[in-house]
Design a protein around this motif. Structure first.
Motif, PDB file in Angstrom:
ATOM      1  N   VAL A 284     -12.944  -0.337   3.450  1.00  0.00           N
ATOM      2  CA  VAL A 284     -12.381  -0.174   2.109  1.00  0.00           C
ATOM      3  C   VAL A 284     -10.899   0.178   2.131  1.00  0.00           C
ATOM      4  CG1 VAL A 284     -14.432   0.316   0.783  1.00  0.00           C
ATOM      5  CG2 VAL A 284     -13.355   2.130   2.094  1.00  0.00           C
ATOM      6  N   GLU A 285     -10.310   0.359   3.321  1.00  0.00           N
ATOM      7  CA  GLU A 285      -8.862   0.587   3.332  1.00  0.00           C
ATOM      8  C   GLU A 285      -8.136  -0.668   2.866  1.00  0.00           C
ATOM      9  OE1 GLU A 285      -7.080   1.718   7.031  1.00  0.00           O
ATOM     10  OE2 GLU A 285      -5.350   2.599   6.023  1.00  0.00           O
ATOM     11  N   ARG A 286      -8.796  -1.814   2.901  1.00  0.00           N
ATOM     12  CA  ARG A 286      -8.227  -3.029   2.317  1.00  0.00           C
ATOM     13  C   ARG A 286      -7.814  -2.805   0.873  1.00  0.00           C
ATOM     14  NH1 ARG A 286     -12.687  -7.198   2.415  1.00  0.00           N
ATOM     15  NH2 ARG A 286     -13.961  -5.329   2.367  1.00  0.00           N
ATOM     16  N   PHE A 287      -8.569  -1.974   0.171  1.00  0.00           N
ATOM     17  CA  PHE A 287      -8.279  -1.711  -1.246  1.00  0.00           C
ATOM     18  C   PHE A 287      -7.496  -0.412  -1.408  1.00  0.00           C
ATOM     19  CE2 PHE A 287     -12.623  -3.537  -0.972  1.00  0.00           C
ATOM     20  CZ  PHE A 287     -12.220  -4.840  -1.172  1.00  0.00           C
ATOM     21  N   GLY A 288      -7.047   0.163  -0.300  1.00  0.00           N
ATOM     22  CA  GLY A 288      -6.267   1.389  -0.392  1.00  0.00           C
ATOM     23  C   GLY A 288      -7.101   2.645  -0.433  1.00  0.00           C
ATOM     24  N   VAL A 289      -8.413   2.532  -0.281  1.00  0.00           N
ATOM     25  CA  VAL A 289      -9.259   3.716  -0.321  1.00  0.00           C
ATOM     26  C   VAL A 289      -9.143   4.456   1.011  1.00  0.00           C
ATOM     27  CG1 VAL A 289     -11.598   4.564  -0.572  1.00  0.00           C
ATOM     28  CG2 VAL A 289     -10.844   2.594  -1.881  1.00  0.00           C
ATOM     29  N   VAL A 290      -8.826   5.745   0.930  1.00  0.00           N
ATOM     30  CA  VAL A 290      -8.717   6.569   2.133  1.00  0.00           C
ATOM     31  C   VAL A 290      -9.565   7.809   1.911  1.00  0.00           C
ATOM     32  CG1 VAL A 290      -7.151   7.896   3.572  1.00  0.00           C
ATOM     33  CG2 VAL A 290      -6.381   5.765   2.597  1.00  0.00           C
ATOM     34  N   LEU A 291     -10.266   8.231   2.944  1.00  0.00           N
ATOM     35  CA  LEU A 291     -11.046   9.458   2.851  1.00  0.00           C
ATOM     36  C   LEU A 291     -10.117  10.627   3.161  1.00  0.00           C
ATOM     37  CD1 LEU A 291     -14.055  10.188   2.411  1.00  0.00           C
ATOM     38  CD2 LEU A 291     -14.243  10.387   4.863  1.00  0.00           C
ATOM     39  N   VAL A 292      -9.956  11.570   2.245  1.00  0.00           N
ATOM     40  CA  VAL A 292      -9.045  12.690   2.477  1.00  0.00           C
ATOM     41  C   VAL A 292      -9.839  13.965   2.700  1.00  0.00           C
ATOM     42  CG1 VAL A 292      -7.108  11.718   1.246  1.00  0.00           C
ATOM     43  CG2 VAL A 292      -8.763  13.081   0.014  1.00  0.00           C
ATOM     44  N   GLY A 293      -9.190  14.939   3.358  1.00  0.00           N
ATOM     45  CA  GLY A 293      -9.893  16.150   3.741  1.00  0.00           C
ATOM     46  C   GLY A 293      -9.740  17.288   2.762  1.00  0.00           C
ATOM     47  N   SER A 294      -8.840  17.166   1.798  1.00  0.00           N
ATOM     48  CA  SER A 294      -8.570  18.284   0.897  1.00  0.00           C
ATOM     49  C   SER A 294      -8.702  17.813  -0.544  1.00  0.00           C
ATOM     50  CB  SER A 294      -7.155  18.804   1.155  1.00  0.00           C
ATOM     51  OG  SER A 294      -6.719  19.547   0.060  1.00  0.00           O
TER      52      SER A 294
ATOM     53  N   GLN B  56       0.787  -1.229   0.000  1.00  0.00           N
ATOM     54  CA  GLN B  56       0.000   0.000   0.000  1.00  0.00           C
ATOM     55  C   GLN B  56       0.827   1.291   0.000  1.00  0.00           C
ATOM     56  OE1 GLN B  56      -3.352  -0.089  -0.469  1.00  0.00           O
ATOM     57  NE2 GLN B  56      -2.873   2.024  -0.922  1.00  0.00           N
ATOM     58  N   PRO B  57       1.809   1.461   0.918  1.00  0.00           N
ATOM     59  CA  PRO B  57       2.568   2.726   0.893  1.00  0.00           C
ATOM     60  C   PRO B  57       3.276   2.958  -0.423  1.00  0.00           C
ATOM     61  CG  PRO B  57       3.037   1.480   2.884  1.00  0.00           C
ATOM     62  CD  PRO B  57       2.259   0.583   2.000  1.00  0.00           C
ATOM     63  N   PHE B  58       3.745   1.890  -1.068  1.00  0.00           N
ATOM     64  CA  PHE B  58       4.437   2.056  -2.345  1.00  0.00           C
ATOM     65  C   PHE B  58       3.445   2.455  -3.432  1.00  0.00           C
ATOM     66  CE2 PHE B  58       6.867  -0.854   0.234  1.00  0.00           C
ATOM     67  CZ  PHE B  58       8.101  -0.241   0.217  1.00  0.00           C
ATOM     68  N   ALA B  59       2.246   1.857  -3.399  1.00  0.00           N
ATOM     69  CA  ALA B  59       1.214   2.257  -4.360  1.00  0.00           C
ATOM     70  C   ALA B  59       0.873   3.735  -4.176  1.00  0.00           C
ATOM     71  CB  ALA B  59      -0.031   1.392  -4.179  1.00  0.00           C
ATOM     72  N   ASP B  60       0.748   4.174  -2.918  1.00  0.00           N
ATOM     73  CA  ASP B  60       0.472   5.590  -2.647  1.00  0.00           C
ATOM     74  C   ASP B  60       1.554   6.463  -3.265  1.00  0.00           C
ATOM     75  OD1 ASP B  60      -1.684   4.811  -1.231  1.00  0.00           O
ATOM     76  OD2 ASP B  60      -0.872   5.244   0.742  1.00  0.00           O
ATOM     77  N   LEU B  61       2.811   6.046  -3.068  1.00  0.00           N
ATOM     78  CA  LEU B  61       3.930   6.856  -3.566  1.00  0.00           C
ATOM     79  C   LEU B  61       3.886   6.968  -5.081  1.00  0.00           C
ATOM     80  CD1 LEU B  61       6.624   8.282  -3.011  1.00  0.00           C
ATOM     81  CD2 LEU B  61       7.713   6.127  -3.517  1.00  0.00           C
ATOM     82  N   PHE B  62       3.754   5.824  -5.782  1.00  0.00           N
ATOM     83  CA  PHE B  62       3.786   5.865  -7.252  1.00  0.00           C
ATOM     84  C   PHE B  62       2.619   6.682  -7.787  1.00  0.00           C
ATOM     85  CE2 PHE B  62       6.131   1.692  -6.796  1.00  0.00           C
ATOM     86  CZ  PHE B  62       7.357   2.310  -6.938  1.00  0.00           C
TER      87      PHE B  62
END
Ligand code: SF4
Lengths: 320, 138
Positions: free
Chosen positions: B40-50, A55-61
């Protein structure tokens, strides 16, 4: 000619240690793994499953691919340079800390004061960037970050006096702030943590680490619910990625620093367990506490922890 | 778009929740996605504020004369590439408010929409399916 090759070899080694090991690349990868640990432990605390390992690497790319927006009216140069400040200082910190731990007798000068200043640069970069972004929420975040910085720096510095005093006691009255000497003194006389003043100092440093990382209860500068991630609000794309990288490196280097000055350095394999214990402790504190109000946080650091800091210094002086 | 970046975008869609005059029911269903039941964070979904951090705008509610300029502004503030995902029948076809005096039509008249998730409100499973479909189109 041999002088030339020697120079080239030294230069190459320096570049390698800055960019690959133990500098930039190594500490970023470890930091990202740790930020995955952080997210998974948080998820487990909340009875969730948590993100996958990559996950952190996916976020970075993804962030590297995204557009980087400079807000209208912001100071372009300052806005884009500020994220680099923290990244560069953390790279240097990684090299210093590893050299001290792998080779404490080494002749290069890496002392406590340098590291204190290097750890002060990431929040400074954050404050500069947020102030340059011309966003009211970022401005609130920047002012909170500044207040918080002045708050946690007092107990942090007081706690760092303890290893200095103890090193002087072990080495027979020679005062030194060289990190190598501090590590060697601990190899001689056992980690400083195993004493009353050592425990107090470690708790103070741990809370300062929590605040430096901007984790709950000291995440006022980026409070999502009140000021929409505050200091980061205007950052996107590559600039945001740099802040994420800085944060990940700090998650790796601050516990390492705590081990170096108070828990016997990184000499043996036990150090990895100690390291993980500190990281998990930080994550658990983060997950079981509410956010403090900024003036409460300041009072907490100055009055309560400042008092404990002075107590720790006196106890260390009395060889306790 | 580089392959690695595209992979990252699919694995880590950060969503910004843009509530433009909904009845609040769709919003509550969106928040449901983040709870332990759906996680849904399992799939990398994050709720962002901006909106600057957003990869997908989750829009809810029927668009009207007051909210249209705000919605457009938030869309412009978002860092591209940014998907627009319409949640709820209100956003897809203006629903029961169709003949109201200040409604200015469904979202796709004003913004490029990548996925429609009808329902009043749609189930969280339907939302996950819609986001997956929108991402696999990329
Ligand atoms: S679709 Fe239904 S639940 Fe959603 S905002 Fe519209 S009226 Fe409310």
């Amino acid at each position: 000619m041999s002088g030339f090759w020697q120079g080239a070899w030294t230069g190459w080694r320096l570049a390698f240690s800055l960019l690959v090991f133990p500098g930039f690349l190594f500490s970023v990868v470890i930091g990202f793994v740790l930020s995955w640990v952080d997210r998974v432990v948080t998820a487990r605390v909340q009875y969730r499953k948590g993100p996958p390992f990559v996950q952190p690497f996916a976020d970075l790319f993804k962030l590297l691919l995204k557009q980087t927006i400079v807000p209208e009216g912001a100071s372009r140069l300052v806005f884009l340079l500020a994220p680099m400040l923290g990244m560069i200082s953390m790279t240097i910190t990684a090299v210093l800390l590893f050299n001290v731990n792998l080779n404490p007798q080494g002749s290069f000068v890496g002392d406590l004061i340098v590291l204190v200043y290097l750890f002060a640069l990431p929040p400074l970069g954050l404050i500069i960037g947020a102030s340059a972004s011309r966003n009211p929420l970022s401005a609130v975040g920047a002012s909170r970050e500044m207040t918080l910085y002045f708050g946690y720096e007092l107990p942090f510095l007081l706690a760092l006096v303890v290893p200095i005093i103890k090193t002087a006691q072990v080495s027979g009255g020679i005062w030194t702030i060289r990190l190598g000497h501090i590590v060697m003194a601990q190899q001689q006389a056992g980690p400083f943590l195993y004493s009353v003043s050592g425990v107090i100092a470690a708790v103070l440093v741990l809370l300062a680490v929590q605040a430096k990382l901007g984790l709950v209860p000291f995440d006022q500068a980026e409070a999502e619910q009140e000021i929409m991630t505050g200091v980061y609000a205007e950052y996107s794309g590559v600039a945001l990625a740099m802040f994420k990288i800085t944060r990940a490196m700090m998650l790796f280097l601050l516990p390492l620093f705590l081990i170096t000055v108070l828990w016997g350095g990184f000499g043996d394999w036990w150090a990895i367990l100690k390291f993980l214990a500190i990281v998990v402790l930080v994550i658990l504190i983060r997950n079981t506490n509410p956010r403090l109000r900024i003036d409460h946080a300041l009072r907490f650091f100055w009055l309560l922890l400042g008092g404990f800091g002075i107590l720790a210094v006196i106890l260390a002086y009395a060889r306790l | 778009m580089s392959k690695l970046g595209l992979w990252g975008l699919k694995k880590s869609p950060w969503v910004y929740h843009l509530a433009a005059a909904p009845c609040n029911n769709c919003d509550i269903e969106i928040l449901e996605l983040l709870t332990p039941r759906y996680d849904v964070e399992r799939f990398g979904v994050v709720l962002v504020g901006s909106p600057r951090h957003a990869d997908a705008l989750l829009v809810t509610g029927v668009i009207n004369r007051k909210s249209l300029p705000r919605v457009l502004e938030v869309y412009e503030q978002a860092a591209k590439p940014c998907l627009v995902i319409c949640i709820g029948s209100c956003t897809c076809n203006t629903h029961i408010f169709r003949n109201s005096y200040n409604v200015v039509g469904p979202y796709d008249k004003h913004l490029p929409v990548h996925a429609y998730i009808p329902g009043c409100p749609p189930k969280p499973e339907a939302m996950i399916l819609g986001v997956v479909k929108a991402l696999s189109k990329l």
